[in-house]
Design a protein around this motif. Structure first.
Motif, PDB file in Angstrom:
ATOM      1  N   THR A 188       0.841  -1.193   0.000  1.00  0.00           N
ATOM      2  CA  THR A 188       0.000   0.000   0.000  1.00  0.00           C
ATOM      3  C   THR A 188       0.881   1.250   0.000  1.00  0.00           C
ATOM      4  O   THR A 188       1.685   1.450   0.921  1.00  0.00           O
ATOM      5  CB  THR A 188      -0.915   0.020   1.235  1.00  0.00           C
ATOM      6  OG1 THR A 188      -1.727  -1.156   1.235  1.00  0.00           O
ATOM      7  CG2 THR A 188      -1.796   1.260   1.234  1.00  0.00           C
ATOM      8  N   ASN A 198      -3.189  -0.505  -5.714  1.00  0.00           N
ATOM      9  CA  ASN A 198      -3.188   0.910  -5.345  1.00  0.00           C
ATOM     10  C   ASN A 198      -4.030   1.813  -6.246  1.00  0.00           C
ATOM     11  O   ASN A 198      -4.122   3.015  -6.000  1.00  0.00           O
ATOM     12  CB  ASN A 198      -1.741   1.432  -5.331  1.00  0.00           C
ATOM     13  CG  ASN A 198      -0.971   0.955  -4.117  1.00  0.00           C
ATOM     14  OD1 ASN A 198      -1.135   1.475  -3.017  1.00  0.00           O
ATOM     15  ND2 ASN A 198      -0.138  -0.071  -4.315  1.00  0.00           N
ATOM     16  N   PHE A 199      -4.617   1.247  -7.298  1.00  0.00           N
ATOM     17  CA  PHE A 199      -5.431   2.065  -8.206  1.00  0.00           C
ATOM     18  C   PHE A 199      -6.611   2.720  -7.487  1.00  0.00           C
ATOM     19  O   PHE A 199      -7.241   2.113  -6.604  1.00  0.00           O
ATOM     20  CB  PHE A 199      -5.995   1.217  -9.345  1.00  0.00           C
ATOM     21  CG  PHE A 199      -5.028   0.920 -10.457  1.00  0.00           C
ATOM     22  CD1 PHE A 199      -3.965   1.762 -10.740  1.00  0.00           C
ATOM     23  CD2 PHE A 199      -5.209  -0.209 -11.249  1.00  0.00           C
ATOM     24  CE1 PHE A 199      -3.081   1.483 -11.773  1.00  0.00           C
ATOM     25  CE2 PHE A 199      -4.337  -0.498 -12.289  1.00  0.00           C
ATOM     26  CZ  PHE A 199      -3.268   0.345 -12.548  1.00  0.00           C
ATOM     27  N   ARG A 253       0.308  -2.442  -8.694  1.00  0.00           N
ATOM     28  CA  ARG A 253      -0.489  -1.393  -9.346  1.00  0.00           C
ATOM     29  C   ARG A 253      -1.985  -1.620  -9.085  1.00  0.00           C
ATOM     30  O   ARG A 253      -2.705  -0.692  -8.724  1.00  0.00           O
ATOM     31  CB  ARG A 253      -0.183  -1.368 -10.843  1.00  0.00           C
ATOM     32  CG  ARG A 253       1.180  -0.736 -11.169  1.00  0.00           C
ATOM     33  CD  ARG A 253       1.582  -0.925 -12.626  1.00  0.00           C
ATOM     34  NE  ARG A 253       2.719  -0.086 -12.970  1.00  0.00           N
ATOM     35  CZ  ARG A 253       3.982  -0.401 -12.750  1.00  0.00           C
ATOM     36  NH1 ARG A 253       4.276  -1.572 -12.158  1.00  0.00           N
ATOM     37  NH2 ARG A 253       4.961   0.414 -13.099  1.00  0.00           N
ATOM     38  N   VAL A 299       7.221   2.959  -8.650  1.00  0.00           N
ATOM     39  CA  VAL A 299       6.355   1.818  -8.318  1.00  0.00           C
ATOM     40  C   VAL A 299       7.075   0.508  -8.636  1.00  0.00           C
ATOM     41  O   VAL A 299       6.985  -0.466  -7.872  1.00  0.00           O
ATOM     42  CB  VAL A 299       5.011   1.932  -9.060  1.00  0.00           C
ATOM     43  CG1 VAL A 299       4.213   0.638  -8.939  1.00  0.00           C
ATOM     44  CG2 VAL A 299       4.204   3.095  -8.502  1.00  0.00           C
ATOM     45  N   GLU A 356       6.073   5.761 -12.296  1.00  0.00           N
ATOM     46  CA  GLU A 356       6.079   4.367 -12.757  1.00  0.00           C
ATOM     47  C   GLU A 356       7.422   3.680 -12.498  1.00  0.00           C
ATOM     48  O   GLU A 356       7.459   2.480 -12.233  1.00  0.00           O
ATOM     49  CB  GLU A 356       5.696   4.307 -14.234  1.00  0.00           C
ATOM     50  CG  GLU A 356       4.234   4.644 -14.503  1.00  0.00           C
ATOM     51  CD  GLU A 356       3.295   3.741 -13.706  1.00  0.00           C
ATOM     52  OE1 GLU A 356       3.193   2.548 -14.052  1.00  0.00           O
ATOM     53  OE2 GLU A 356       2.681   4.225 -12.736  1.00  0.00           O
ATOM     54  N   TYR A 374      -2.805   6.477  -8.681  1.00  0.00           N
ATOM     55  CA  TYR A 374      -2.820   5.790  -7.399  1.00  0.00           C
ATOM     56  C   TYR A 374      -3.565   6.585  -6.334  1.00  0.00           C
ATOM     57  O   TYR A 374      -3.645   7.803  -6.364  1.00  0.00           O
ATOM     58  CB  TYR A 374      -1.392   5.460  -6.981  1.00  0.00           C
ATOM     59  CG  TYR A 374      -0.684   4.688  -8.078  1.00  0.00           C
ATOM     60  CD1 TYR A 374      -1.114   3.406  -8.440  1.00  0.00           C
ATOM     61  CD2 TYR A 374       0.353   5.263  -8.812  1.00  0.00           C
ATOM     62  CE1 TYR A 374      -0.505   2.716  -9.473  1.00  0.00           C
ATOM     63  CE2 TYR A 374       0.975   4.570  -9.840  1.00  0.00           C
ATOM     64  CZ  TYR A 374       0.535   3.302 -10.180  1.00  0.00           C
ATOM     65  OH  TYR A 374       1.126   2.622 -11.202  1.00  0.00           O
ATOM     66  N   ARG A 375      -4.061   5.858  -5.334  1.00  0.00           N
ATOM     67  CA  ARG A 375      -5.022   6.359  -4.370  1.00  0.00           C
ATOM     68  C   ARG A 375      -4.393   7.245  -3.299  1.00  0.00           C
ATOM     69  O   ARG A 375      -5.090   8.010  -2.631  1.00  0.00           O
ATOM     70  CB  ARG A 375      -5.739   5.166  -3.716  1.00  0.00           C
ATOM     71  CG  ARG A 375      -6.982   5.542  -2.916  1.00  0.00           C
ATOM     72  CD  ARG A 375      -7.575   4.344  -2.195  1.00  0.00           C
ATOM     73  NE  ARG A 375      -8.093   3.339  -3.097  1.00  0.00           N
ATOM     74  CZ  ARG A 375      -7.592   2.114  -3.260  1.00  0.00           C
ATOM     75  NH1 ARG A 375      -6.525   1.742  -2.555  1.00  0.00           N
ATOM     76  NH2 ARG A 375      -8.129   1.257  -4.097  1.00  0.00           N
TER      77      ARG A 375
END
Length: 779
Positions: A312, A403-404, A400, A385, A382, A347-348
């Motif tokens: 996360t 966390n979207f 990915r 990540v 990117e 991402y969130r």
């Protein structure tokens, strides 16, 4: 008045249809007109004398020998042009230092290629010879070409009126980054560069200026992306009335953002034509193009990402050092702020801290280049990540997906102050994983490694901010305009304030108009680029042509459809009339009249509906309420040669979501072109300056633009998530391929070399760089 009782049949929708571009026949047969094709009676030619030094005081400019040459009409220096307004900078930031950049140097030069004088002659070769006869005495000064060196104490001052080379500092934060990093189980740090790039349009810049002495008006032909803004700004620089200034943009042989500017040469040619009374042409050489037209990128980024052990993501920090070059072009300081806006990606997490330092160097300015700011942000997030996934030993796809932002969370407020419009970010990634057979690729990778081969699988999931944009967020207005004229015969003319130059709006706008009016697409013509004909518009950049210009056209068509219906009611003597398929039909009797009959009656005006003007024309200026946010997923498979460091892209899968697709053929073309430029940055291209500010990659022999044989086959696929921002549901696609490509390629190559302990590589991934990494891994 002819009427029938035939009910029109529903025709196939033109939206979503793969129509060939209507622009292409004239382009591919050599019948198009570019700036250099323009020939005017009495045409004269300009050649510009440019500084060979990156930093110098100009002690003397001797023009006597040049002026005495047969055929030379005039020679001008900075002393002659110093009262012309400076090259404009439209960006505004707190504390921003803006150098006063004259159209010809006054007293000093601060980059190689800085214009010093201009020669005008009746023959272009005479002008070139005379330019070489201009003698300039320089006092050379120390220069600095590296942004981090320019920040160091004691670095040569690019502009001595300021104590250091910092043009601005910019800070932005959202959420609670300190708490996020304190809570983190893991923090990953990495320095990531996005090297300077040279846009390299096929057509270099060019200007023809024609001063009309009789009515004291100026016509400027320019290869520009912003004809109306160019008119406004050049008129201001030359102290001309704007309504006496006309800009005509013929075909533009590639822009990519580098022609989203007002350059010194555009005002300079106006000045020269006004002084000589002659039409004057200047066409940039490729060497000049590389030296003097803006460059893109130029980032040095220091990233930190914080996460929990389960993957996360909690927050991100960024220190961004932007190489601005020697002065500001139209949007130079604004471009890195776009990187900050998009640093969370898809991402969130809602905790960010960003600091930008804008740095002057003795190089040509950086400014907008395809994907401007967003591509650098995407590359950074990117890569981070992937680095985080490697640290946590997680699959890059898994981290990915975890966390979207989820579909039900839209509209989504980001930590940087944006509101993402719509999205299902997992959808294109899952589709790309399925199309590429991701599980099978990983199995093949195990086999390849067992056989000693270096095979990599990389991905990127990108989001971008497009449809620039709401006017409060832009330097010069973010709306767009359209006029629709239905001629007496029923044929349709569209005038768009956007200025397409390869994006295909002559086709897609014709599709929109034909769809709304129920007519054949060949009954519509789309005009643009002439400020004396087209109503004021903002232009084409930032993937805004269809996403902002399209809604303006749509609403103009709705106004016309309402007027058509009023005429139909009058002609059919009924208040119950429908308009569809190009025909007005009385729903009670079945009687009908065609669009051509309505248009003819509107222009003849023998009888008019109440409170209705004659004619059939509507103009609409549309202000978007928000940006749009396209997204997508690219998966790249590479194989690296252990002995040479050569990289082969063996598979390229792109799944892009640009909202509602008007023309899939054009969308695919935009993606393919974007991928080519993204691949260029990832593998080949780099603007290289030496320590003295000399551009070493100043010709196509030294600057490696990818050739057709270097391109992989791009498997282009799409998902469609309509945007709620505009009535067409479109988002924009012109920059998608560029933004999604380079991180996917780099992630793939790093994945191939990870078994050798390689953690990160900066672009471009040249064979030499890769070979050295392999040798280091072996050691």
């Amino acid at each position: 008045m002819a009427t029938t009782t035939t009910t029109p049949t529903k025709t196939e929708s033109l939206i979503g249809k793969r129509l060939r571009r209507r622009e292409d026949p004239r382009l591919i047969t050599g019948n198009a007109t570019y700036v250099d094709d323009i020939q005017l009676p009495g045409m004269h030619y300009a050649c510009i004398v440019r500084s060979p030094h990156a930093a110098a005081n100009v002690k003397k400019v001797d023009i006597q020998a040049a002026a005495a040459m047969p055929g030379v009409v005039a020679v001008f220096t900075g002393e002659d042009t110093k009262d012309v307004g400076p090259v404009p900078c439209g960006a505004s930031l707190p504390g921003l230092r803006v150098p006063y950049h004259h159209i010809l140097a006054v007293g000093r030069v601060y980059f190689v290629g800085h214009p010093v004088a201009v020669v005008v002659a009746a023959d272009k070769y005479v002008a070139r010879d005379a330019a070489e006869a201009v003698e300039v005495e320089y006092e050379e000064l120390p220069a600095v070409a590296d942004p981090e060196k320019a920040l160091a104490e004691g670095a040569p001052a690019v502009h001595p009126e300021w104590p250091d080379n910092v043009s601005f500092n910019f800070h932005q934060e959202g959420g609670d980054c300190a708490a996020a990093f304190a809570e983190a189980d893991v923090v990953v740090k990495q320095r990531i560069t996005s090297q300077r790039l040279i846009p390299t349009p096929m057509e270099t810049r060019g200007v023809v200026a024609d001063w009309k002495t009789g009515d004291r008006s100026l016509i400027v032909y320019s290869s520009t992306q912003i004809p109306h803004l160019l008119r406004t700004l050049v008129a201001g620089m030359l102290a001309l009335p704007e309504h006496k200034t006309r800009v005509i943009t013929p075909e533009v042989g590639g822009g990519f953002g580098c022609k989203l500017n007002v350059y010194a040469e555009e005002a300079l040619m106006g000045f020269v034509s006004m002084k000589t009374g002659k039409p004057v042409k200047w066409i940039e050489s490729r060497r000049e193009n590389y030296l003097c037209t803006i460059h893109g990128r130029g980032h040095v980024d220091y990233f930190e990402i914080a996460a929990k052990n389960d993957g996360t993501i909690l927050g991100m920090k960024l220190k961004l050092i932007q190489d601005l070059g020697a002065y500001h072009q139209l949007l130079t300081p604004a471009i890195p702020t776009l990187s900050v806006l998009m640093m969370p990606g898809l991402y969130r997490f809602r905790n960010i801290t960003a600091d930008i330092v804008g740095v002057f160097t003795n190089c040509v300015p950086t400014d907008a280049y395809r994907g401007a700011g967003r591509r650098e942000a995407t590359h950074g997030i990117e890569r981070m990540v992937d680095l985080l996934a490697a640290e946590l030993k997680m699959d890059p796809a898994e981290i990915r997906l975890k966390n979207f932002i989820q579909p039900e969370e839209f509209p989504f407020a980001t930590a940087t102050g944006l509101t993402y419009d719509s999205g299902d970010y997992a959808l294109p990634l899952r589709k790309a994983l399925e199309i590429s057979d991701y599980t099978g690729l990983r199995a093949k990778q195990v086999e390849a490694r067992a056989a000693g081969r270096l095979m990599g699988v990389g991905m990127s999931t990108y989001g971008e901010i497009c449809a620039f944009g709401p006017s409060p967020a832009t330097p010069a207005g973010g709306w767009e305009s359209a006029t629709v004229k239905i001629e007496p015969s029923g044929k349709v003319t569209v005038l768009t304030g956007a200025s397409p130059h390869g994006q295909g709006e002559e086709t897609t706008f014709a599709q929109i108009a034909a769809e709304e009016l129920g007519i054949d697409v060949d009954d519509v013509v789309v005009l643009h680029g002439d400020t004396a004909i087209v109503q004021y518009g903002i232009g084409t950049f930032g993937s805004r042509g269809t996403a902002v210009g399209g809604p303006a056209l749509y609403y103009a068509l709705q106004e016309l459809k309402a007027k058509i219906k009023r005429f139909g009611e009058m002609m059919l003597d009924s208040s119950d009339v429908s308009f569809a398929g190009g025909v007005c039909v009385c729903n009670q009797t079945g009687r009908s009249c065609t669009l051509a009959e309505v248009a003819g009656a509107a222009h003849r005006a023998m009888k008019l509906p109440p409170k209705t003007e004659p004619g059939m024309q509507a103009t609409y200026f549309w202000e978007p309420p928000n940006f749009t946010f396209p997204f997508g997923a690219h998966i790249v498979v590479t194989e690296v040669d252990r002995d040479t460091g050569q990289i082969e892209v063996t598979r390229y899968v792109a799944v892009d979501d640009c909202g509602r697709i008007i023309n899939p053929l054009i969308v695919d073309g935009q993606v393919h072109g974007g991928v080519a430029q993204g691949l260029g940055q990832a593998l080949y291209e780099q603007a290289v300056y030496d320590d003295n500010g000399q551009l070493l990659s100043g010709e196509l022999t030294d600057y490696a633009v990818p050739k057709a044989t270097m391109m992989p086959w791009v498997e282009s696929h799409h998902t469609e998530t309509p945007s709620p921002v505009n009535p067409l549901g479109v988002k924009g696609v012109g920059e998608a391929g560029t933004i999604g490509c380079s991180p996917a390629v780099v992630n793939s190559v790093v994945d191939a070399l990870s078994q050798l302990g390689v953690r990160h590589l900066d672009m471009p991934l040249t064979p030499e760089k890769i070979w050295n990494a392999i040798q280091g891994g072996r050691a």
